[in-house]
Design a protein around this motif. Structure first.
Motif, PDB file in Angstrom:
ATOM      1  N   ARG A   1       0.590  -1.819   3.802  1.00  0.00           N
ATOM      2  CA  ARG A   1      -0.153  -0.737   3.172  1.00  0.00           C
ATOM      3  C   ARG A   1      -1.381  -1.320   2.481  1.00  0.00           C
ATOM      4  O   ARG A   1      -1.548  -2.538   2.414  1.00  0.00           O
ATOM      5  CB  ARG A   1       0.728   0.003   2.156  1.00  0.00           C
TER       6      ARG A   1
ATOM      7  N   ARG B   1      10.259  -0.196  -1.519  1.00  0.00           N
ATOM      8  CA  ARG B   1       9.203   0.754  -1.898  1.00  0.00           C
ATOM      9  C   ARG B   1       9.800   1.985  -2.578  1.00  0.00           C
ATOM     10  O   ARG B   1       9.159   2.592  -3.442  1.00  0.00           O
ATOM     11  CB  ARG B   1       8.392   1.152  -0.673  1.00  0.00           C
TER      12      ARG B   1
ATOM     13  N   ASN C   1      11.182  -0.878   3.137  1.00  0.00           N
ATOM     14  CA  ASN C   1      11.272   0.562   2.857  1.00  0.00           C
ATOM     15  C   ASN C   1      12.159   0.837   1.644  1.00  0.00           C
ATOM     16  O   ASN C   1      11.832   1.681   0.799  1.00  0.00           O
ATOM     17  CB  ASN C   1      11.818   1.300   4.082  1.00  0.00           C
TER      18      ASN C   1
ATOM     19  N   PRO D   1       7.830   1.590  -6.303  1.00  0.00           N
ATOM     20  CA  PRO D   1       6.733   2.249  -5.568  1.00  0.00           C
ATOM     21  C   PRO D   1       5.404   1.504  -5.619  1.00  0.00           C
ATOM     22  O   PRO D   1       4.607   1.602  -4.678  1.00  0.00           O
ATOM     23  CB  PRO D   1       6.621   3.611  -6.266  1.00  0.00           C
ATOM     24  N   GLU D   2       5.146   0.748  -6.678  1.00  0.00           N
ATOM     25  CA  GLU D   2       3.862   0.054  -6.808  1.00  0.00           C
ATOM     26  C   GLU D   2       3.910  -1.363  -6.250  1.00  0.00           C
ATOM     27  O   GLU D   2       2.998  -2.161  -6.495  1.00  0.00           O
ATOM     28  CB  GLU D   2       3.450   0.008  -8.293  1.00  0.00           C
TER      29      GLU D   2
ATOM     30  N   ASP E   1      -1.624  -4.778   0.522  1.00  0.00           N
ATOM     31  CA  ASP E   1      -0.687  -5.779   1.025  1.00  0.00           C
ATOM     32  C   ASP E   1      -1.450  -6.861   1.783  1.00  0.00           C
ATOM     33  O   ASP E   1      -2.588  -6.659   2.222  1.00  0.00           O
ATOM     34  CB  ASP E   1       0.345  -5.141   1.954  1.00  0.00           C
TER      35      ASP E   1
END
Length: 435
Positions: A111, A85, A82, A89-90, A114
């Motif tokens: 996600r 990310r 978390n 973010p990517e 992944d």
């Protein structure tokens, strides 16, 4: 960046033994799968045979690879994921596990884009196939996982591999020192080590690791599941008695618990007792043990909207992924693994849920967190199981003391936050460092 790891005589011997042990591993996996079907999934991956990537899932050179061997490490990995990310973010996550419970927990972190696979058995060929298939941009091993061939393969391929949230107790340190020819070059081949505590850092350095920083324990950054906490509050309001939890009980400890419970006599009826075994393959075993000792058993898997209100029945938490619910439901918890010489279990999640803890004499796996909790008044150390039950009943009967213990736990959690963001920054810096 770690230096290349040449083949030593010790690692050559280890590799030969790992290769020879493969039939035993296959047999063990088949046996475990009888009780936990997850062990039968994708078994070829255990030996480095992975399916070709599907469209959009070839992330060679991009993967942020995290290995979290089992349930506890997978939960810590979730906190780190978390944080990563937020800063990246990517990010494309490659997640590996070694146990069925860890794999099930890890699935919650995935996600689109992944990938989750089993970590290969540590043979030269299997680790080579793993590296060739995925070629991660950076790798992170959680807490204690050290595999000589895997670490050497990453060093030789120029893949930076770190040990994060790293811990090493005195027993493991002694074991590593006995195996210096294999352990010292293995620890030394890591590109980075980020320890939980100064004591962990000292022991890690002693076995050959280059410790880059002491960043704290990721688990202090845990955020309890809001849905489970809300359900726990609803259930607590509907129950006529407070709940006392025996959390993460281990083999041999349930007998101690039952004997101590019987010795209490009628005093035990002041609360509702709940027991959650550490390992899911033991749910039926513990249920049978309780029944044989004369206790009625009410299993979580058979509950409807609310827990049943039944006189004398012990609740059995036979579900996965609901420890937040169990801690939130309970007024206090006895911490499993600490009443037999097993090193204890992590008490941080309990404190995060506002559940004070009683620990036995054996907490060497989580010594600093346990000692800090005791000193802060968020946990109570007892000599044995009988004392634990008596002290737990006394705590529940003293609302002022109980409220203070809960508040002390929250303050301890707040003081220790920050490891997740710091570790995420360190991972990104390692990934972007000049090769």
């Amino acid at each position: 960046m770690a230096k290349p790891a040449p083949m030593t005589l010790a690692r050559a011997l280890f590799s030969a033994l790992a290769w020879a042990a493969q039939p035993l591993l296959r047999r063990k996996l088949r046996r475990r799968a009888v009780v936990e079907p997850g062990y039968a999934e994708a078994m070829p991956e255990r030996f480095g045979h992975y399916q070709p990537p599907t469209l959009g899932q070839d992330g060679r050179g991009q993967w942020v690879w995290i290995h979290a061997v089992s349930l506890g490490e997978a939960r810590a990995a979730g906190i780190l994921v978390n944080a990563l990310r937020e800063q990246l973010p990517e990010m494309r996550l490659l997640l590996t596990q070694s146990t069925a419970t860890g794999r099930a927990e890890g699935q919650k972190l995935l996600r689109v884009g992944d990938v989750q696979v089993w970590l290969p058995w540590d043979t030269l060929s299997a680790t080579s196939r793993f590296i060739e298939q995925f070629r991660p941009a950076v790798g992170v091993l959680m807490e204690t996982e050290i595999w000589p061939n895997l670490i050497a393969a990453c060093a030789n391929a120029g893949i930076p591999l770190a040990l994060a949230n790293a811990r090493l107790n005195a027993k493991s340190e002694a074991g590593a020192l006995k195996m210096k020819p294999i352990s010292r070059p293995t620890y030394g081949a890591l590109a980075a080590v980020w320890a939980q505590t100064e004591d962990d850092a000292r022991r890690l350095r002693n076995v050959g690791a280059q410790v880059n920083a002491v960043l704290g324990n990721l688990k202090f950054d845990v955020q309890p599941d809001a849905v489970q906490m809300a359900r726990a509050a609803q259930w607590r309001a509907a129950l006529p008695k407070p709940v006392l939890l025996f959390a993460s009980s281990r083999e041999g400890e349930e007998v101690l618990f039952i004997d101590a419970l019987k010795a209490l006599g009628d005093k035990a009826e002041a609360v509702q007792w709940l027991i959650v075994p550490r390992h899911p393959q033991r749910f039926d075993e513990v249920a049978q043990l309780l029944s044989e000792k004369g206790f009625a058993v009410s299993r979580r898997s058979q509950w409807q909207e609310l827990p049943p209100v039944s006189d004398g029945a012990i609740w059995l938490g036979d579900s996965l992924g609901e420890m937040t619910l169990y801690y939130g439901l309970s007024s206090a918890a006895l911490m499993g693994g600490s009443f037999a010489p097993l090193g204890g279990q992590n008490l941080i999640e309990a404190l995060a849920c506002g559940c004070p803890v009683l620990v036995g004499p054996h907490t060497f796996n989580f010594s600093q967190a346990s000692e800090e909790a005791v000193q802060a008044g968020a946990a109570l150390r007892v000599a044995n199981m009988s004392s634990a039950l008596s002290e737990a009943l006394a705590l529940v009967a003293d609302p002022e003391h109980l409220t203070a213990a809960r508040q002390n736990g929250k303050q301890m959690m707040q003081r220790n936050r920050g490891a997740a963001a710091a570790t995420a920054r360190a991972v990104i810096d390692l990934m972007n460092a000049p090769k």
